[in-house]
Design an enzyme around this catalytic site. Sequence first.
Site, mmCIF file in Angstrom:
data_model
loop_
_atom_site.group_PDB
_atom_site.id
_atom_site.type_symbol
_atom_site.label_atom_id
_atom_site.label_comp_id
_atom_site.label_asym_id
_atom_site.label_seq_id
_atom_site.Cartn_x
_atom_site.Cartn_y
_atom_site.Cartn_z
ATOM 1 N N THR A 124 0.929 -1.205 -0.129
ATOM 2 C CA THR A 124 0.114 0.076 -0.020
ATOM 3 C C THR A 124 0.821 1.065 -0.013
ATOM 4 O OG1 THR A 124 -1.910 -1.108 1.300
ATOM 5 C CG2 THR A 124 -1.597 1.282 1.591
ATOM 6 N N ASP A 133 -8.203 -1.325 6.076
ATOM 7 C CA ASP A 133 -8.059 -0.340 7.063
ATOM 8 C C ASP A 133 -7.692 1.072 6.317
ATOM 9 O OD1 ASP A 133 -5.594 -1.577 6.261
ATOM 10 O OD2 ASP A 133 -4.718 -0.068 7.443
HETATM 11 N N1 ASP Z 1 -3.529 -2.195 4.793
HETATM 12 C C1 ASP Z 1 -3.898 -2.725 3.646
HETATM 13 C C2 ASP Z 1 -5.156 -3.511 3.592
HETATM 14 O O1 ASP Z 1 -5.454 -4.331 4.492
HETATM 15 C C3 ASP Z 1 -2.834 -3.441 2.751
HETATM 16 C C4 ASP Z 1 -1.661 -3.254 2.720
HETATM 17 O O2 ASP Z 1 -1.080 -2.075 3.546
HETATM 18 O O3 ASP Z 1 -1.002 -3.077 1.591
HETATM 19 O O4 ASP Z 1 -6.201 -3.489 2.842
#
Ligand code: ASP
Length: 356
Positions: free
Chosen positions: A222, A253
């Site tokens: 992300t 999240d």
């Molecule tokens: N936090 C993100 C999610 O759970 C994934 C990520 O940080 O790559 O959708």
Amino acid sequence: MKKVLIFLSFVLFFACKEQPKETAETTTQDVAKEELQKPANTFGIVIHGGAGTILKENMTSEKEAAYKAKLKEAIETGHVILKNGGTSLEAVEKTINILEDSPLFNAGKGAVFTYNETNELDASIMDGSTLNAGAVAGVSTVKNPINLAREVMINSPHVLLSGKGAEQFAEERNLEIVDPSYFYTEGRMKVLKRIKDKPNHADSKSATSFYDPIIKDSKFGTVGCAALDKHGNLAAGTSTGGMTAKKWNRIGDSPIIGAGTYANNTTCAISSTGWGEYFIRGMVAYDISAMMEYKGISLEEASKEVIQNKLTNLGGTGGIVAIDNRGNVSMEFNTAGMYRATMNADGELTIGIYKE
Ligand code: ASP
């Protein structure tokens, strides 16, 4: 008439004289508070491109150079905006756009695949000066979801839009719309196939067993940004494709204010990356800000406590990048690595990938 004027002058004279006495009596605490709230007369920016099992032994030098170059390009984009007196919101949005347009990160162009081989993107943004926020979840046709999150914040009465409605709003706001195939990348498809081939994965009911192969196999990826501008205003934003093989329109999240993104001028601005379910349960971004606000501790102490103790004890993995209202930066993670970079008002750049 003359008498009235003389009387009024007297009243005015004494009213003015009384003024300093009143403020003097209310002071010490107020002055300390005011000091804290004063713009720090500085600026700064910090970004991440995801945390996870990022190990030097699994990385080629070309790949490493490509990641570093993109992080540098992104952070310089935001830094120029801040340096020229632009807002932290603008810097956050434009910086994230660079990362969204790169296939290297799990956001925009490089978004991971859902179990059904589609891409569902989430994003959010928050303005620390007003506590205004905007977010979108599960969009498949919006090239830059962070721009849509900002549109939601500024031009809608809502905070969080999802799916088709969010896409319709994007069209109404004249944002760039793409065919869902724009988000197809071979690399991400390979990872999905590998995960789907793992035994028992499809039947997993608990979060741990469902995500176990995903966590072991891939990085989070992300992207996020937090910035402090010359006007003393903080902002943060996060954009993602979510987690590989997610099912049932799962939302992580990243579009959840307080979990994936949070900004408050009295404390700090934060963007998270990691195993989203745990970041929601721990309200990670808000928790860091709340610790600073209620316990009066520093950004560094608060982020260490939340990531290394609270999140870790819960079983969650990932990290955050954050900047406080004085320009102090934190890049805390409990994984093997986190793509990250920061640049201060003097233009000093720090880029990191692995745990140092
Ligand atoms: N936090 C993100 C999610 O759970 C994934 C990520 O940080 O790559 O959708």
